[in-house]
Design a protein around this motif. Structure first.
Motif, PDB file in Angstrom:
ATOM      1  N   PHE A   1      77.988   6.595  36.480  1.00  0.00           N
ATOM      2  CA  PHE A   1      78.459   7.565  35.491  1.00  0.00           C
ATOM      3  C   PHE A   1      79.920   7.922  35.767  1.00  0.00           C
ATOM      4  O   PHE A   1      80.721   8.016  34.839  1.00  0.00           O
TER       5      PHE A   1
ATOM      6  N   ARG B   1      80.022  13.400  28.061  1.00  0.00           N
ATOM      7  CA  ARG B   1      79.045  14.121  28.893  1.00  0.00           C
ATOM      8  C   ARG B   1      77.898  14.701  28.067  1.00  0.00           C
ATOM      9  O   ARG B   1      76.780  14.818  28.549  1.00  0.00           O
TER      10      ARG B   1
ATOM     11  N   GLU C   1      73.814  11.480  33.286  1.00  0.00           N
ATOM     12  CA  GLU C   1      74.337  10.956  34.547  1.00  0.00           C
ATOM     13  C   GLU C   1      73.346   9.960  35.133  1.00  0.00           C
ATOM     14  O   GLU C   1      72.152  10.191  35.122  1.00  0.00           O
TER      15      GLU C   1
END
Length: 129
Positions: free
Chosen positions: A18, A44, A49
């Motif tokens: 990530f 994001r 992640e």
């Protein structure tokens, strides 16, 4: 832009972190490339992640020199534990060459290429008849 085929020398499938994706996004923003998220915050908000899979889809050449790669990304989406997403992002050729490949075995390469094809075509759960 020319499509990249399984047999092309620059075809590869890479697993990136990530954090690496955030660096790639920042580079795309700095270069003003159009194929990227609008911001790191936007990325994001959509990408969970964890591991992200990347493969070059097209190459942009000028004067016989590759200027950028348009890559497919396969990732887990943020907010849904079992959902995934596919998106594109532009990538510098030197960055692509620096990424670790996971497709060195020809059989694995074919399977991974097929998975990206299915993902970009749309995958949905179906009821068996």
């Amino acid at each position: 832009m020319a499509l990249i085929h399984l047999t092309d020398p620059d075809f590869r499938v890479c697993e990136i972190s990530f954090d690496s994706l955030l660096v790639i996004q920042a580079e795309a923003e700095e270069r003003g490339w159009a194929t990227r998220w609008s911001s790191v915050d936007a990325l994001r908000s959509q990408v969970r992640e964890g591991a992200v899979f990347l493969r070059p889809l097209m190459r942009e050449e000028r004067g016989g020199v590759v200027q950028a790669y348009r890559c497919l990304l396969l990732f887990a989406t943020d907010g849904d534990q079992n959902a995934g997403g596919v998106a594109t992002i532009d990538l510098d050729p030197a960055r692509l060459k620096s990424l670790d490949r996971i497709d060195r075995d020809p059989a694995v390469r074919r399977v991974l290429a097929r998975m990206f094809t299915l993902a970009t075509g749309g995958i949905s759960m179906i009821s068996k008849k």
